[in-house]
Motif scaffolding. Structure first.
Motif, mmCIF file in Angstrom:
data_model
loop_
_atom_site.group_PDB
_atom_site.id
_atom_site.type_symbol
_atom_site.label_atom_id
_atom_site.label_comp_id
_atom_site.label_asym_id
_atom_site.label_seq_id
_atom_site.Cartn_x
_atom_site.Cartn_y
_atom_site.Cartn_z
ATOM 1 N N ARG B 40 1.875 -52.270 4.205
ATOM 2 C CA ARG B 40 1.940 -50.803 4.294
ATOM 3 C C ARG B 40 0.753 -50.151 3.597
ATOM 4 O O ARG B 40 0.437 -48.995 3.846
ATOM 5 C CB ARG B 40 3.258 -50.291 3.674
ATOM 6 C CG ARG B 40 4.418 -50.304 4.664
ATOM 7 C CD ARG B 40 5.641 -49.549 4.129
ATOM 8 N NE ARG B 40 6.300 -50.251 3.038
ATOM 9 C CZ ARG B 40 7.133 -51.277 3.185
ATOM 10 N NH1 ARG B 40 7.411 -51.735 4.388
ATOM 11 N NH2 ARG B 40 7.687 -51.855 2.141
ATOM 12 N N ALA B 42 0.326 -48.777 0.859
ATOM 13 C CA ALA B 42 0.609 -47.522 0.158
ATOM 14 C C ALA B 42 -0.042 -47.576 -1.229
ATOM 15 O O ALA B 42 -0.609 -48.585 -1.625
ATOM 16 C CB ALA B 42 2.114 -47.321 0.046
ATOM 17 N N ASP B 43 0.046 -46.457 -1.960
ATOM 18 C CA ASP B 43 -0.566 -46.439 -3.290
ATOM 19 C C ASP B 43 0.089 -47.442 -4.226
ATOM 20 O O ASP B 43 -0.554 -47.971 -5.120
ATOM 21 C CB ASP B 43 -0.474 -45.026 -3.867
ATOM 22 C CG ASP B 43 -1.276 -44.033 -3.034
ATOM 23 O OD1 ASP B 43 -2.496 -44.006 -3.183
ATOM 24 O OD2 ASP B 43 -0.671 -43.326 -2.211
ATOM 25 N N CYS B 87 2.892 -41.715 -6.964
ATOM 26 C CA CYS B 87 2.978 -41.474 -5.514
ATOM 27 C C CYS B 87 4.266 -42.025 -4.911
ATOM 28 O O CYS B 87 4.643 -41.639 -3.806
ATOM 29 C CB CYS B 87 1.767 -42.065 -4.802
ATOM 30 S SG CYS B 87 0.271 -41.089 -5.094
ATOM 31 N N GLY B 161 7.214 -41.273 1.031
ATOM 32 C CA GLY B 161 6.357 -42.128 1.840
ATOM 33 C C GLY B 161 6.084 -41.543 3.202
ATOM 34 O O GLY B 161 6.750 -40.603 3.661
ATOM 35 N N ALA B 220 6.172 -36.841 0.657
ATOM 36 C CA ALA B 220 5.176 -37.856 0.308
ATOM 37 C C ALA B 220 4.163 -37.297 -0.673
ATOM 38 O O ALA B 220 3.847 -36.106 -0.668
ATOM 39 C CB ALA B 220 4.447 -38.342 1.574
ATOM 40 N N LYS B 222 0.220 -38.551 -2.163
ATOM 41 C CA LYS B 222 -0.863 -39.512 -1.906
ATOM 42 C C LYS B 222 -2.013 -39.198 -2.845
ATOM 43 O O LYS B 222 -2.337 -38.038 -3.098
ATOM 44 C CB LYS B 222 -1.304 -39.404 -0.447
ATOM 45 C CG LYS B 222 -2.368 -40.379 -0.036
ATOM 46 C CD LYS B 222 -1.822 -41.446 0.886
ATOM 47 C CE LYS B 222 -2.823 -42.560 1.060
ATOM 48 N NZ LYS B 222 -2.222 -43.885 0.955
ATOM 49 N N GLU B 235 -4.684 -41.545 6.413
ATOM 50 C CA GLU B 235 -3.716 -42.613 6.133
ATOM 51 C C GLU B 235 -2.287 -42.108 6.240
ATOM 52 O O GLU B 235 -1.413 -42.789 6.783
ATOM 53 C CB GLU B 235 -3.963 -43.218 4.743
ATOM 54 C CG GLU B 235 -5.201 -44.104 4.704
ATOM 55 C CD GLU B 235 -5.510 -44.615 3.293
ATOM 56 O OE1 GLU B 235 -4.582 -45.072 2.606
ATOM 57 O OE2 GLU B 235 -6.682 -44.528 2.880
ATOM 58 N N LEU B 236 -2.036 -40.905 5.743
ATOM 59 C CA LEU B 236 -0.691 -40.323 5.860
ATOM 60 C C LEU B 236 -0.302 -40.117 7.317
ATOM 61 O O LEU B 236 0.812 -40.443 7.733
ATOM 62 C CB LEU B 236 -0.631 -38.980 5.118
ATOM 63 C CG LEU B 236 -0.483 -39.024 3.599
ATOM 64 C CD1 LEU B 236 -0.648 -37.622 3.018
ATOM 65 C CD2 LEU B 236 0.875 -39.612 3.192
ATOM 66 N N ALA B 239 0.450 -43.491 8.907
ATOM 67 C CA ALA B 239 1.716 -44.068 8.439
ATOM 68 C C ALA B 239 2.906 -43.316 9.030
ATOM 69 O O ALA B 239 3.947 -43.903 9.321
ATOM 70 C CB ALA B 239 1.778 -44.030 6.915
#
Lengths: 342, 342
Positions: B40, B42-43, B87, B161, B220, B222, B235-236, B239
């Motif tokens: 994923r 993610a952060d 995040c 997320g 979310a 980020k 990226e958001l 996703a």
């Protein structure tokens, strides 16, 4: 003020590094860690979250060369973190992997190192869940450096550590010593015996699990990496406030490793291991610990190597009964012999 | 095969890095992470242990120079990990700190960086509980590299997320963009306006805590570091499987930063931040999110900057409504403009 810069021995895992880390690092972070975990300098920190006991650890890897007989930096990075967690009796749950790459590094080299890391993680069921990639200009790093951190789960009621060690306990080692350091140095120096010596680098959680099952009252596990057996035993004795006597003849060493250490001018007891535990067991659990290790592929050559003695007001913390019958101080190594061994 | 080596853009935080990481890293670790957290990107990764939801993250820091207007590598290393945990809505519980030091680094420099890291950790109650020190020969690293990893605790029932983002949501930013990247580049290039621009590097947990308290349904957060706002929003959108439209005139930018970006040939939307969130809020929580941020010193300049739109079968994921009234693609930056910015 020629001394006021970093020297290689500051990272050597010995006396010099302990002093450096205490004076320059721990002193600054004492107030940023009320738990005192950092100051204990154990293989991993115990962190309680919502009633769950976790182990947390990190290591960076700068080994040179990247590939050596028996392993590579990828296998080393996963094994090192798994083994540090295991020293608290923790099953590896999640691992992070951060890369610092030098511009110009061949993708094929990177790929081999990552394949090795992934296979090592899979072999012990440790999930690599997060990571990071940085690239620096050519000449600003040496090929690649890795960092792993890891979270482990400590079973309810399990406590391992120097503070549980008592006079009368026995010291064991899970197998032959100095294989990793000698394998890396042989390759680096291009020595003829390099083919005969192979690093022991391996993730030891399965061995730890067998030991924990056999020994409900196990005292301590320690990962004898930089500084070797001598540094690990000195750290245990200091943390426990006891004396330890090691019996030189009982320490398992492969003949090729002993020969290589002679050729390289190294003391086998100061050379890094990457797939071994130093184990402290209560007297009533020594046989069970030995049987559990010898019944496992990673602990076939396990041996009892020493005794925990009552503290003394004066004199050395750790002594070595030599093969010729004498007894001498087993000092913490200073730390400059083996740069970039892990 | 001149392409088959690592290039600087592989670590630039943009399109090139995403492709590199997916092809060369994630592909190898898919089977070593059944949870899919790594994939994923993610952060931070969400890790469930014994019924407790944790966040886990890591970053290495190679910023050059080590000290820049408004911060240094020590403050950066702690802030980066605190912000990645935030995040996921996670309070920082434990942080690791690993040093790779070049032989010859002045102890005074190291001391300043560590004092800064310790003060930053203390300021948000994040305990530094474990660490590691490696030293490499002169010329094998550039002064010092840091790595931090962190464990955070996610409150029960909290989920943040990309998968929670819906068309109709609003995109916000917690303050002015591009301050960090411009501060570092100005110092590095010795530009005259360096005194006028200061990095925003800060640990944002207190701001996140205020936001979470005000917005029970927050979608979310980020961290718009390498690649800046443009990379974070792309990226958001990816996703979430949505389109996002950013309104250029609404994005807060300091005049000195805008001027410096013109001088350096940089797009403010591609430049790294180290003390900002991109926030996605449900329509009914936009005002609460804005008020919570503006009521906090770290979010005084917060603004609504865009809209989440329904996905389209064709066309770009992210567009920019420009100040002159047009609309253009807001691309993921390629990633070669700003090496070693963090």
């Amino acid at each position: 003020m020629a001394e006021d810069v970093i020297v290689l021995a500051d990272g050597g895992g010995g006396e010099r590094m302990m002093t450096f880390v205490r004076r320059e690092i721990l002193s600054r972070f004492a107030s940023a860690d009320p738990s005192g975990a950092l100051a204990r300098m154990a293989d991993a920190a115990r962190v309680e979250v919502d009633g769950t006991a976790l182990a947390f650890t990190t290591d960076s890897y700068v080994v040179r060369p990247l590939e050596f007989p028996g392993g590579d930096i990828g296998r080393l990075a996963i094994s090192g973190t798994v083994n540090d967690l295991a020293c608290l009796g923790a099953r590896p749950i999640a691992i992070s992997l951060a890369l610092i790459l030098e511009e110009g590094l061949p993708l094929a080299t990177l790929g081999r190192m990552l394949d090795s890391a992934a296979a090592t993680a899979r072999s012990v069921g440790a999930a690599v869940v997060c990571g990071d990639t940085k690239v620096v200009e050519r000449g600003s790093a040496d090929q690649m450096f890795l960092n792993t951190a890891g979270i482990g789960l400590i079973a309810k009621g399990r406590r391992l550590g120097g503070d549980r060690i008592r006079p009368g306990d026995k010291v064991l080692v899970s197998g032959t010593v100095a294989d990793h350091g000698v394998a890396v140095m042989s390759k680096r120096e291009g020595l003829a015996f390099q083919a005969a010596v192979s690093s022991d680098v391996a993730p030891l959680w399965p061995l730890a699990e067998a030991l924990l099952a056999a020994c409900p009252n196990l005292r301590a596990l320690k990962d004898p990496t930089r500084g070797g057996l001598a540094a690990a035993v000195n750290e245990l004795a200091e943390a426990a406030g006891v004396r330890i006597r090691i019996d030189e003849a009982s320490v398992p060493v492969r003949p090729a490793v002993a020969g290589a250490c002679d050729a390289l001018g190294l003391d086998v007891l100061n050379v890094a291991n990457e797939g071994k535990f130093i184990v402290v067991a209560a007297p009533e659990e020594v046989e069970a610990a030995l049987a559990a290790m010898r019944g496992h592929a990673l602990g076939r050559d396990a041996a009892v190597i020493g005794d925990v003695l009552a503290p003394a007001a004066v004199g050395p913390r750790v002594t070595l009964r030599t093969t010729i019958g004498g007894e001498r101080v087993l000092e913490m190594p200073y730390g400059e012999d083996l740069p970039r061994i892990c």
